[in-house]
Design a protein around this motif. Structure first.
Motif, PDB file in Angstrom:
ATOM      1  N   PRO A  15       0.832  -1.208   0.000  1.00  0.00           N
ATOM      2  CA  PRO A  15       0.000   0.000   0.000  1.00  0.00           C
ATOM      3  C   PRO A  15       0.861   1.250   0.000  1.00  0.00           C
ATOM      4  CG  PRO A  15       0.053  -0.964   2.189  1.00  0.00           C
ATOM      5  CD  PRO A  15       0.794  -1.912   1.295  1.00  0.00           C
ATOM      6  N   VAL A  16       0.372   2.312  -0.641  1.00  0.00           N
ATOM      7  CA  VAL A  16       1.088   3.581  -0.712  1.00  0.00           C
ATOM      8  C   VAL A  16       0.287   4.689  -0.047  1.00  0.00           C
ATOM      9  CG1 VAL A  16       2.115   5.290  -2.241  1.00  0.00           C
ATOM     10  CG2 VAL A  16       2.239   2.871  -2.825  1.00  0.00           C
ATOM     11  N   ILE A  92     -12.977  -2.178   3.129  1.00  0.00           N
ATOM     12  CA  ILE A  92     -11.970  -1.633   4.038  1.00  0.00           C
ATOM     13  C   ILE A  92     -12.629  -1.124   5.309  1.00  0.00           C
ATOM     14  CG2 ILE A  92     -12.044   0.633   2.896  1.00  0.00           C
ATOM     15  CD1 ILE A  92      -9.039   0.885   3.617  1.00  0.00           C
ATOM     16  N   GLY A  93     -12.039  -1.469   6.427  1.00  0.00           N
ATOM     17  CA  GLY A  93     -12.454  -0.928   7.719  1.00  0.00           C
ATOM     18  C   GLY A  93     -11.260  -0.287   8.389  1.00  0.00           C
ATOM     19  N   ASN A 102      -3.161   4.517  13.806  1.00  0.00           N
ATOM     20  CA  ASN A 102      -4.317   3.977  13.118  1.00  0.00           C
ATOM     21  C   ASN A 102      -4.154   2.484  12.894  1.00  0.00           C
ATOM     22  OD1 ASN A 102      -3.265   3.425  10.178  1.00  0.00           O
ATOM     23  ND2 ASN A 102      -2.429   5.420  10.780  1.00  0.00           N
ATOM     24  N   ALA A 103      -5.261   1.863  12.557  1.00  0.00           N
ATOM     25  CA  ALA A 103      -5.276   0.453  12.201  1.00  0.00           C
ATOM     26  C   ALA A 103      -6.322   0.264  11.117  1.00  0.00           C
ATOM     27  CB  ALA A 103      -5.594  -0.424  13.412  1.00  0.00           C
ATOM     28  N   SER A 104      -6.082  -0.693  10.232  1.00  0.00           N
ATOM     29  CA  SER A 104      -7.028  -0.928   9.145  1.00  0.00           C
ATOM     30  C   SER A 104      -6.949  -2.382   8.700  1.00  0.00           C
ATOM     31  CB  SER A 104      -6.727  -0.008   7.952  1.00  0.00           C
ATOM     32  OG  SER A 104      -5.461  -0.304   7.390  1.00  0.00           O
ATOM     33  N   GLY A 105      -8.030  -2.834   8.114  1.00  0.00           N
ATOM     34  CA  GLY A 105      -8.085  -4.153   7.507  1.00  0.00           C
ATOM     35  C   GLY A 105      -8.842  -4.043   6.201  1.00  0.00           C
ATOM     36  N   PHE A 106      -8.333  -4.689   5.168  1.00  0.00           N
ATOM     37  CA  PHE A 106      -9.042  -4.578   3.895  1.00  0.00           C
ATOM     38  C   PHE A 106      -8.785  -5.798   3.034  1.00  0.00           C
ATOM     39  CE2 PHE A 106      -4.993  -2.369   3.471  1.00  0.00           C
ATOM     40  CZ  PHE A 106      -4.461  -2.926   2.325  1.00  0.00           C
ATOM     41  N   VAL A 107      -9.693  -5.979   2.059  1.00  0.00           N
ATOM     42  CA  VAL A 107      -9.585  -7.029   1.052  1.00  0.00           C
ATOM     43  C   VAL A 107      -9.757  -6.369  -0.305  1.00  0.00           C
ATOM     44  CG1 VAL A 107     -10.539  -9.159   0.131  1.00  0.00           C
ATOM     45  CG2 VAL A 107     -10.535  -8.776   2.607  1.00  0.00           C
ATOM     46  N   SER A 128      -3.343  -4.120   9.213  1.00  0.00           N
ATOM     47  CA  SER A 128      -2.134  -3.373   9.536  1.00  0.00           C
ATOM     48  C   SER A 128      -2.471  -2.229  10.473  1.00  0.00           C
ATOM     49  CB  SER A 128      -1.471  -2.827   8.263  1.00  0.00           C
ATOM     50  OG  SER A 128      -2.360  -1.959   7.578  1.00  0.00           O
ATOM     51  N   GLY A 129      -1.395  -1.663  11.046  1.00  0.00           N
ATOM     52  CA  GLY A 129      -1.546  -0.521  11.934  1.00  0.00           C
ATOM     53  C   GLY A 129      -0.262   0.260  11.993  1.00  0.00           C
TER      54      GLY A 129
END
Length: 306
Positions: A15-16, A92-93, A102-107, A128-129
Motif C-alpha cells: 500500500p502507498v 476496508i475498515g 491507526n489500524a485498518s483491515g481490507f480485502v 495493519s496498523g
C-alpha cells in the motif's frame, strides 16, 4: 517480449496511500505498488471506486512512506497491461486516533471479468496498523468506519520502476542531467550474504518461545530487508546459553527459531514458508557462559539472508 505484457503469476503488492470520503454514499482511491516478481518491474496501480459505508467523519487520508511488500499470486498468468482498467472490489475498515495512530483491515479483489459472477484474478488481504507494516502518516481527525467499494484498477504508466536491482526507491535525476536513451540494464550482481543477530531476551520472555510485542519492530526491519531480495534464501538459527540440560536447550532454541519463521509467514514475507529453521542449543557460544553478560549474548536468534 514487452515488459508491460510479460506474463507472470508471481507478484508482490504494497500500500502507498488512500483517501475515502462520504458517509452513506462513499467514494475513494487507493494506490498500491505492484511488483512482478519474475521481472522485478514495479508499477503504481490505483483503485478508484464508489460504494456505501458508515464513518464518523466524512473524509480521511493516509499515506505510507515505506513500502512493505506482501507476496500474492494471480489465479492465471497475467501482466501489467491485463490489469489496466480491470474491475475490482474493495472492502476496508479503519480506525484512527487523534495522535495519528491507526489500524485498518481490507480485502482488494481484482476480478477476472466485469459481471457479478466474475471469479477473482488476484486477492490481497491485509490487517495493519501504525508501526506494523501500516500507514505511517495520516491526515485528518479521529475516524472509524467501514466502506464497500466497486470500481476499476488503473495502471499508472508514469510511475514505473524498471528492473530494480537493490532497492525500492530509485533516486530521480537532477533536471540538468543530460537525456540518455534507455537501454536494458545489465543483470544485477548477486547479493552478498547478510547475517542479523537478535537478542533472545528482546524477542522472548524467560524460558518461553512466544514473541514479545517488543519483537515486532525488530523483526519488521528484517522482513523489509528480505522483501527487497528477488529470490531470498533465509536460514533462522536459535541459540541458547549453557544453563540447563543440552537437550532441553536445543529444543527451546529450535522452538524460538520456528516462532520467528511463523511470524514471517503470518506477515506474508516473500518465500517465508521455505525458510530453514535450525536449533543450535548451546553448541555455538559467542561469549563466555560463566558471566551473566556472556550468557545473555549467547541467547540469540541469527537470521542469515542470501
Amino acid at each position: 517480449m514487452d515488459w508491460k505484457t510479460e506474463l507472470s503469476s508471481r507478484w508482490a503488492i504494497a500500500p502507498v496511500r488512500s483517501f475515502s470520503g462520504g458517509e452513506i454514499i462513499t467514494a475513494g482511491f487507493y494506490h498500491y505498488k505492484l511488483r512482478n516478481r519474475d521481472t522485478n518491474d514495479v508499477c503504481t496501480i490505483a483503485f478508484y471506486g464508489i460504494g456505501g459505508g458508515l464513518s464518523v467523519v466524512p473524509a480521511a487520508y493516509s499515506e505510507n512512506l515505506r513500502y512493505y511488500y506482501k507476496n500474492l499470486r494471480s489465479k492465471r498468468p497475467t501482466s501489467f497491461q491485463d490489469l489496466n482498467l480491470r474491475r475490482a472490489q474493495l472492502v476496508i475498515g479503519s480506525i484512527q486516533a487523534l495522535s495519528g495512530q491507526n489500524a485498518s483491515g481490507f480485502v482488494l479483489n481484482i476480478l477476472d471479468g466485469y459481471s457479478g459472477y466474475s471469479k477473482p484474478l488476484m486477492v490481497y488481504k491485509s490487517i495493519s496498523g501504525s508501526g506494523d507494516f501500516g500507514y505511517e502518516d495520516s491526515i485528518g481527525t479521529p475516524t472509524a468506519g467501514i466502506d464497500i467499494h466497486d470500481g476499476l484498477i488503473h495502471v499508472k504508466w508514469d510511475e514505473v520502476e524498471r528492473g530494480l536491482p537493490d532497492h525500492d526507491d530509485p533516486i530521480a535525476p537532477e533536471w540538468n542531467d543530460p537525456v540518455i536513451p534507455y537501454e536494458d540494464p545489465p543483470a544485477p550482481p548477486p547479493r552478498g550474504k547478510k547475517k542479523v543477530r537478535l537478542e533472545a531476551d528482546v524477542l522472548f520472555g524467560f524460558d518461553r518461545h512466544d514473541l514479545r510485542p517488543e519483537a515486532i519492530s525488530r523483526l519488521g526491519a528484517v522482513a523489509y530487508e528480505i522483501n527487497k531480495r528477488t529470490a531470498p534464501n533465509v536460514t533462522i538459527e536459535g541459540h541458547a546459553d549453557s544453563t540447563g540440560r543440552p537437550g532441553y536447550n536445543e529444543r527451546l532454541s529450535r522452538r524460538r527459531a520456528e516462532a520467528v519463521k511463523n511470524w514471517f509467514v503470518s506477515k506474508g514475507v516473500y518465500n517465508a514458508p521455505r525458510f530453514s529453521v535450525v536449533g543450535k542449543g548451546e553448541e555455538e557460544p559467542v561469549a563466555d557462559n560463566k558471566t551473566p553478560a556472556g550468557r545473555a549474548q549467547n541467547r540469540r536468534v541469527e537470521i542469515t539472508i542470501e
